[in-house]
Design a protein around this motif. Structure first.
Motif, mmCIF file in Angstrom:
data_model
loop_
_atom_site.group_PDB
_atom_site.id
_atom_site.type_symbol
_atom_site.label_atom_id
_atom_site.label_comp_id
_atom_site.label_asym_id
_atom_site.label_seq_id
_atom_site.Cartn_x
_atom_site.Cartn_y
_atom_site.Cartn_z
ATOM 1 N N ASP A 75 0.827 -1.211 0.000
ATOM 2 C CA ASP A 75 0.000 0.000 0.000
ATOM 3 C C ASP A 75 0.862 1.262 0.000
ATOM 4 O O ASP A 75 0.575 2.222 -0.729
ATOM 5 N N LEU A 76 1.913 1.258 0.827
ATOM 6 C CA LEU A 76 2.788 2.424 0.887
ATOM 7 C C LEU A 76 3.544 2.608 -0.426
ATOM 8 O O LEU A 76 3.712 3.738 -0.909
ATOM 9 N N LYS A 77 4.000 1.525 -1.023
ATOM 10 C CA LYS A 77 4.732 1.617 -2.287
ATOM 11 C C LYS A 77 3.849 2.192 -3.389
ATOM 12 O O LYS A 77 4.258 3.079 -4.149
ATOM 13 N N LEU A 78 2.610 1.710 -3.465
ATOM 14 C CA LEU A 78 1.669 2.229 -4.476
ATOM 15 C C LEU A 78 1.349 3.696 -4.234
ATOM 16 O O LEU A 78 1.264 4.492 -5.178
ATOM 17 N N PHE A 79 1.192 4.080 -2.985
ATOM 18 C CA PHE A 79 0.868 5.460 -2.635
ATOM 19 C C PHE A 79 2.007 6.401 -3.033
ATOM 20 O O PHE A 79 1.761 7.487 -3.589
ATOM 21 N N LEU A 80 3.244 6.006 -2.768
ATOM 22 C CA LEU A 80 4.379 6.865 -3.104
ATOM 23 C C LEU A 80 4.610 6.928 -4.611
ATOM 24 O O LEU A 80 4.927 7.996 -5.158
ATOM 25 N N GLU A 81 4.490 5.793 -5.296
ATOM 26 C CA GLU A 81 4.675 5.797 -6.744
ATOM 27 C C GLU A 81 3.630 6.639 -7.451
ATOM 28 O O GLU A 81 3.894 7.231 -8.508
ATOM 29 N N THR A 82 2.445 6.740 -6.865
ATOM 30 C CA THR A 82 1.358 7.490 -7.501
ATOM 31 C C THR A 82 1.493 8.991 -7.268
ATOM 32 O O THR A 82 1.215 9.799 -8.173
ATOM 33 N N ASN A 83 1.919 9.399 -6.086
ATOM 34 C CA ASN A 83 1.841 10.808 -5.709
ATOM 35 C C ASN A 83 3.179 11.507 -5.557
ATOM 36 O O ASN A 83 3.228 12.744 -5.534
ATOM 37 N N LEU A 84 4.284 10.764 -5.442
ATOM 38 C CA LEU A 84 5.567 11.405 -5.204
ATOM 39 C C LEU A 84 6.294 11.641 -6.520
ATOM 40 O O LEU A 84 6.394 10.732 -7.347
ATOM 41 N N PRO A 85 6.808 12.854 -6.745
ATOM 42 C CA PRO A 85 7.558 13.121 -7.984
ATOM 43 C C PRO A 85 8.839 12.284 -8.046
ATOM 44 O O PRO A 85 9.441 11.961 -7.017
ATOM 45 N N VAL A 86 9.250 11.957 -9.258
ATOM 46 C CA VAL A 86 10.449 11.143 -9.456
ATOM 47 C C VAL A 86 11.680 12.032 -9.395
ATOM 48 O O VAL A 86 11.677 13.165 -9.865
ATOM 49 N N GLY A 87 12.758 11.481 -8.786
ATOM 50 C CA GLY A 87 14.026 12.200 -8.794
ATOM 51 C C GLY A 87 14.201 13.182 -7.671
ATOM 52 O O GLY A 87 15.023 14.089 -7.771
ATOM 53 N N GLY A 88 13.458 13.066 -6.608
ATOM 54 C CA GLY A 88 13.610 13.964 -5.479
ATOM 55 C C GLY A 88 14.824 13.627 -4.635
ATOM 56 O O GLY A 88 15.397 12.546 -4.726
ATOM 57 N N LYS A 89 15.233 14.573 -3.799
ATOM 58 C CA LYS A 89 16.355 14.383 -2.892
ATOM 59 C C LYS A 89 15.853 14.243 -1.467
ATOM 60 O O LYS A 89 14.886 14.875 -1.068
ATOM 61 N N LYS A 90 16.568 13.422 -0.702
ATOM 62 C CA LYS A 90 16.219 13.238 0.704
ATOM 63 C C LYS A 90 16.840 14.345 1.536
ATOM 64 O O LYS A 90 17.922 14.842 1.236
ATOM 65 N N LYS A 91 16.131 14.718 2.602
ATOM 66 C CA LYS A 91 16.612 15.764 3.486
ATOM 67 C C LYS A 91 16.298 15.391 4.922
ATOM 68 O O LYS A 91 15.190 14.967 5.229
ATOM 69 N N THR A 92 17.283 15.507 5.801
ATOM 70 C CA THR A 92 17.105 15.195 7.214
ATOM 71 C C THR A 92 17.655 16.336 8.048
ATOM 72 O O THR A 92 18.300 17.251 7.544
ATOM 73 N N GLY A 93 17.401 16.276 9.350
ATOM 74 C CA GLY A 93 17.918 17.302 10.247
ATOM 75 C C GLY A 93 16.842 17.821 11.171
ATOM 76 O O GLY A 93 15.700 17.355 11.195
ATOM 77 N N GLY A 94 17.216 18.840 11.976
ATOM 78 C CA GLY A 94 16.302 19.384 12.952
ATOM 79 C C GLY A 94 15.109 20.079 12.331
ATOM 80 O O GLY A 94 14.006 20.054 12.878
ATOM 81 N N VAL A 95 15.301 20.719 11.148
ATOM 82 C CA VAL A 95 14.194 21.417 10.490
ATOM 83 C C VAL A 95 13.122 20.422 10.068
ATOM 84 O O VAL A 95 11.920 20.648 10.261
#
Length: 429
Positions: A75-95
């Motif tokens: 379910d999560l894989k289908l949800f992300l493939e449908t709505n998340l743009p391709v080629g994004g970058k990951k970001k972590t940190g306090g913000v």
């Protein structure tokens, strides 16, 4: 403008948010913290991109189990493939953490049609389902704690009641006390004999079945003919027989409870039971509070577990008053300055009793070390076998032999390799 997508897992479903912010402000933590607390500013910064509600409670449980195990559910894989743009970058940190905190705080207001009460009910229901799914009723150590406590209480009660039967029936047949020394057997004999004057040669077979000894049965018969006991009325005999029957039933229940404890130990702590025995292992778990607590203890604590009074009797406290101002009992304890105890509950194991006096301290340290290893394997291993417990017991036997004969034991690494191979073979069956 920089678009940042934030995935949030909730008990109601998966939500994907779009965060709109200027890059310079996004790199600063204090402005983001201010926006999180202000719902108006946070709505201007975060908007809902997509929401995937769980169809049922079972689906929510399956997804949360997959998340806890680090697996991407379908379910999560289908949800992300449908709505998340391709080629994004990951970001972590306090913000990013602050933004997720704001999403968690204002989630019910960001998703249309979801109220705070509905979100709370979904979290509560999923929490109960998740705890029930993760809790294994067959691995519950609470039953062991209650069983060993009841077993100890039954031992005290049976002993007290048996002494009462001995004293009560001893008025009528005092010679029986010296012939039959076992408490349970004595109560059975009192229940069987009743009035000693009614014993005859025909009763010899039934007496032998109870005492399991022909010589003792014959001695009981001869003693009944020349007994110095007083006569007793039928109503008194009836009450003695009733009480004896209760004691016999308690003794029978104690045997059943001991068998139940053995089966629970083989399920919850098979390695600890194989190493040190069911009763001693159960007492260690009960004294520690749980198997997990016992697994967290170092070997030095396990060694003296149950001997806390003896330990602190010889260790003066740093904040204690002067010796002259302490009560007489405390003054005597401080004057002794005796050695700290070498063992606690593990003293009841057979290894300590078999060791020589000069080796009791050494074997207790070694046994406590092995008990710590066994308890940690039982607490944190998903496979319930007694393979490691048997190997650890063999090591203690070899160490005992080393103290007596000087024969060098096997190395721990070699023994553990054998245990791992044996456990892998057991799993393949």
């Amino acid at each position: 403008m920089v678009l940042l997508h934030v995935l949030f897992e909730h008990a109601a479903g998966y939500a994907l948010f779009v965060v709109k912010e200027v890059e310079e402000i996004g790199m600063l933590l204090p402005p983001v913290e201010d926006c999180v607390l202000n719902i108006g500013k946070f709505h201007g910064m975060v908007s809902l991109a997509a929401f995937f509600p769980f169809k049922s409670a079972q689906a929510a449980l399956e997804n949360i189990n997959a998340i806890s195990e680090g697996v991407v559910h379908a379910d999560l894989k289908l949800f992300l493939e449908t709505n998340l743009p391709v080629g994004g970058k990951k970001k972590t940190g306090g913000v990013v953490s602050e933004k997720l905190r704001g999403v968690r705080l204002h989630f019910h207001s960001l998703v249309k049609g979801l109220t705070a009460q509905a979100a709370s009910k979904a979290q509560l229901g999923l929490g109960h389902s998740y705890s029930r799914a993760k809790f294994n009723v067959n691995r519950s150590d609470n039953m062991i704690i209650q069983s060993i406590a009841l077993l100890d209480q039954l031992d005290k009660d049976i002993n007290t009641f048996s002494m009462r039967v001995r004293e009560w029936y001893g008025y009528h047949f005092p010679e029986l006390i010296k012939i039959v020394t076992d408490n349970s057997t004595y109560c059975k004999m009192a229940q069987l004999i009743g009035n000693r004057k009614e014993l005859s040669e025909e009763s010899l077979e039934s007496l032998e079945e109870v005492v399991m000894d022909g010589a003792k049965a014959q001695a009981v018969l001869e003693a009944s003919r020349s007994s110095m006991g007083m006569d007793i009325s039928p109503i008194d005999l009836i009450n003695i027989e009733r009480f004896s029957n209760r004691v016999v039933s308690l003794a029978a229940y104690r045997l059943e409870l001991q068998e139940y404890l053995r089966s629970k130990m083989s399920q919850v702590a098979p390695n600890l039971a194989a190493l040190i025995g069911d009763v001693v292992g159960a007492r260690l778990i009960s004294h520690a509070g749980s198997l997990t607590n016992l697994a967290k203890y170092p070997a030095s604590t396990v060694q003296i577990l149950g001997a806390e009074k003896a330990l602190f009797r010889v260790i003066p406290l740093p904040y204690a008053p002067p010796q002259s101002e302490q009560p007489p009992s405390a003054q005597r304890a401080l004057k002794t300055r005796g050695n700290t105890p070498k063992y606690g509950l593990i003293f009841h194991s057979t290894f300590i009793g078999r060791a020589a006096a000069k080796n009791k301290g050494r074997i207790s340290r070694y046994l406590a070390n092995k008990c710590t290893i066994a308890s940690r394997i039982d607490a944190f291993s998903e496979v319930s076998t007694c393979v490691f417990g048997d190997k650890l017991r063999d090591q203690v036997e070899e160490r005992l032999s080393f103290y007596e004969t000087g024969e060098a034991p096997r190395k721990n690494l070699d023994v553990m390799k054998e245990a791992v191979i044996q456990q892998e073979r057991w799993q393949l069956r």
